[in-house]
Design an enzyme around this catalytic site. Structure first.
Site, PDB file in Angstrom:
ATOM      1  CD  GLU A 190      -1.559   2.170   2.162  1.00 48.26           C
ATOM      2  OE1 GLU A 190      -1.231   3.196   1.448  1.00 48.26           O
ATOM      3  OE2 GLU A 190      -1.401   2.251   3.292  1.00 48.26           O
ATOM      4  CB  CYS A 211      -0.460   6.831   2.057  1.00 49.66           C
ATOM      5  SG  CYS A 211      -1.867   5.933   2.945  1.00 49.66           S
TER       6      CYS A 211
END
Length: 680
Positions: free
Chosen positions: A255, A294
């Site tokens: 990720e 993120c």
């Protein structure tokens, strides 16, 4: 100053101070890493030999119960974690995302496990497929624990949530975890692991903590193991291509940070409520965690004619923002996590300015408040404007992992979609529009390159959890630059850590393996009605074949009057003859009711309540004069540790129901869920 310790093979390890870890707020040392080298051979062997054994001594339901108790325990100790989180540069709101979000994820997976996983350590992923003409040979899929170790390499921005959002599904799947947090904020992760250990809830070997580097850890992994990573796209590629991971085909989930977008659709104008909602969302994502998410918005796509108006709205909000020590009143943005991060972000801004202009940032008198903040890792929020967003490079390739966003003008929907795609795969994009037709046009195209899409309008904004908030029940991950992996997504995350295997065999053998009755398998018939047996005594496969009932004209008329359902197929003989059935037929729900009348035991017994019906199908129509009967079979037992309000223990039983007619044709098929009392 304290020396952080690793937790390896059931022992806290490390005494000698090594690297100093400064506070992001004032630069003072919070803790040191330890100098001693970890024996990763010992760590992996301990996870395999002790962790796997102890985790698989429990079943899915028991592990789910532990997750709930652990969440409650961390919740009770969260104040001490908040105090430490302050040093990572977090405001209280930022810490809430990390800490409360962390134990909130444990609560979610505890509930998910209880609702969606069976007792035992074999999950049946049906349906069963009949492979032979006469149903002597079937196939299906099962999910089982991998019997390996799960290595979690986490980013610095969420020291607690980042650990727990991976730990929860892995633990539920029966995999022991070795957690390696990013060094800069590892002091908060270490504190959380100490809180977890203090609970005494985890089986020995379930969780190990690595402070510092991973050494030869990845070299020691085997085919049954699993690696998951959160961080930069470049590091994700490096780890994914590790020789041992590639040679052994070890599952690897990444990720990665991505260049996420927010798109204002052409229908939104400065007079619309959605315009302010959009500007607020951009500022929120720029400043929450000082832009160190993120999922933060990096590229802001806006119609050419609205660029100036949007820039002014955003600059107005940024101009009112107070940054500095989160303990100071009114502070809404904290610091970057470290001086290293400050240097990286500053360098990235310099590179972005080669293709963009600065609308807000360095020249706007930024000065963080609070004592010692001149030594902290603070940076002004920066709003940039791309000179040519249709060109590759620039903000399409460079991510300043801080409070930085770049406005990108576009002309028409097609151009907006083209610009969004230049990010080469993202975790999330928000589309703000008032027009459902625009959403229907753009979202399917955007979906090909994004892991999650938020459609934001005035209605959704009333309850929206925000562009940058991954939720445990929804997938977190994205294609391309975003790493190509998937985390969370409810039960999907648990399935990632399990091995999916196809099995083939006779219905009886498939039923034995899945611990779930399969049609065609041998049944257990005796003189005791299944509804008279307690949860403890009832066996999967225990079955009752009922007496028969002939459906009459009066049944159909009476059911129609009782229910109010006077659909022509039940009452109009002439119209019914014109249909494919050629005659009137009984109500489907009458068939269900009649079947219940055939198999229900009327007296008092351990079956307490019917609380659900699944997989209902009406297969063959029932006409007046047809005769039906039912077979009721115990399909699955799930011990969720339930009790009644009075404290009496009970379990969940799923029953398979087959209703057939006088020709032994299947009329209706479904599953019933009931609460069944256990022995006192």
């Amino acid at each position: 100053m304290s020396v952080l310790q690793s937790y390896i093979a059931g022992q806290w390890f490390g005494e000698t101070a090594a690297k100093a870890l400064p506070s992001a707020i004032n630069g003072e040392t919070v803790a040191h890493t330890h100098e001693e080298t970890i024996d990763f051979g010992e760590a992996v062997a301990y996870a395999r030999n002790t962790g796997v054994k102890n985790l698989l001594a429990l079943d899915f339901q028991q592990r789910a119960a532990i997750l709930k108790e652990l969440a409650i325990h961390i919740q009770g100790r969260k104040d001490e974690l908040y105090a430490i989180s302050h040093h990572t540069g977090c405001t209280k709101a930022d810490s809430w995302i990390d800490i409360d979000g962390g134990f909130g994820t444990l609560f979610t997976y505890a509930s998910t496990g209880r609702k969606e996983l069976p007792s035992g350590n074999v999950a049946h992923e049906g349906p069963v497929t009949q492979l032979g003409k006469d149903n002597h040979f079937n196939g299906t899929h099962i999910l089982v624990p991998r019997r390996g170790v799960s290595v979690h390499i986490n980013a610095f921005n969420f020291p607690i949530w980042g650990m727990l959002e991976k730990f929860a599904p892995a633990f539920l799947a029966g995999m022991p975890c070795i957690v390696k947090p990013a060094t800069a904020t590892s002091y908060l992760t270490e504190a959380a692991v100490r809180v977890i250990n203090d609970s005494g809830l985890l089986p020995e070997g379930a969780l190990q903590l690595v402070i510092g580097g991973t050494g030869d850890l990845l070299d020691r992994l085997e085919e049954q193991d699993f690696v998951t990573f959160t961080g930069s796209a470049s590091t994700a590629r490096k780890l994914k291509n590790h020789p041992n991971i590639m040679a052994r085909s070890i599952p690897f989930n990444a990720e990665a940070d991505s260049l996420n977008s927010a798109i204002m659709a052409p229908d939104v104008t400065p007079d619309d409520e959605e315009f302010d909602i959009f500007a607020k969302e951009v500022v929120k994502e720029m400043t929450a965690k000082a832009g160190q998410k993120c999922t933060a918005i990096r590229r802001v796509l806006v119609p050419e004619g609205q660029v100036d108006a949007l820039a002014e709205r955003i600059k107005e909000r940024l101009g009112k923002l107070k940054a500095g020590d989160p303990n100071e009143e009114g502070v809404r943005m904290g610091a970057l996590a470290s001086q290293d991060q400050l240097r990286d972000v500053t360098e990235s801004i310099d590179r972005l300015l080669e293709t963009s202009d600065c609308l807000f940032g360095r020249d706007n008198g930024f000065k963080p408040v609070g004592a010692g903040t001149d030594k902290g890792a603070f940076i002004a929020p920066h709003l940039l404007l791309s000179r040519n967003p249709m060109e590759d490079g620039g903000a399409h390739d460079i991510e300043a992992f801080g409070p930085v966003a770049t406005l990108m003008p576009y002309n028409g929907i097609e151009q907006a979609l083209t610009i969004a795609a230049k990010g080469k795969g993202s975790l999330v994009t928000t589309l703000t529009t008032k027009d459902p037709a625009i959403a229907a046009e753009m979202i399917p195209v955007l979906a090909a390159q994004h892991g999650r899409l938020q459609i934001l309008d005035a209605e959704a904004a009333k309850e929206s959890t925000g562009h940058g908030s991954p939720l445990p029940m929804l997938k977190h991950g994205g294609p391309g630059r975003a790493g190509g992996g998937e985390e969370l997504g409810g039960i999907r995350a648990v399935h990632h850590y399990l091995q999916r295997t196809a099995i083939q065999g006779s219905p009886t053998m498939v039923a034995a393996v899945t611990r779930e009755y399969v049609r065609g398998a041998k049944v257990i018939e005796n003189d005791i009605h299944p509804f008279r047996r307690t949860f403890d005594d009832l066996q999967v496969g225990e079955s009752l074949l009922t007496h028969r009932r002939t459906v009459t004209e009066a049944d159909i008329t009476n059911f129609g009057c009782l229910s109010g359902d006077h659909f022509y197929m039940h009452f109009d003989e002439i119209a019914a003859k014109k249909t494919q059935f050629g005659q009137r037929i009984a109500h489907g729900y009458f068939v269900l009711s009649a079947a219940a009348g055939l198999f229900v035991y009327p007296g008092e017994g351990p079956v307490l309540a019917n609380y659900g019906l699944d997989t209902l199908r009406f297969i063959t129509p029932v006409a007046p004069g047809d005769t039906i009967r039912a077979r009721l079979t115990c399909k699955r037992k799930i011990d969720q540790g339930r009790t009644s309000p009075e404290g009496h223990p009970q379990g969940v039983v799923m029953w398979d129901v087959e209703v057939t007619n006088q020709n032994d044709e299947l009329v209706a098929s479904y599953d019933i869920l009931t609460l069944v009392a256990k022995k006192q």
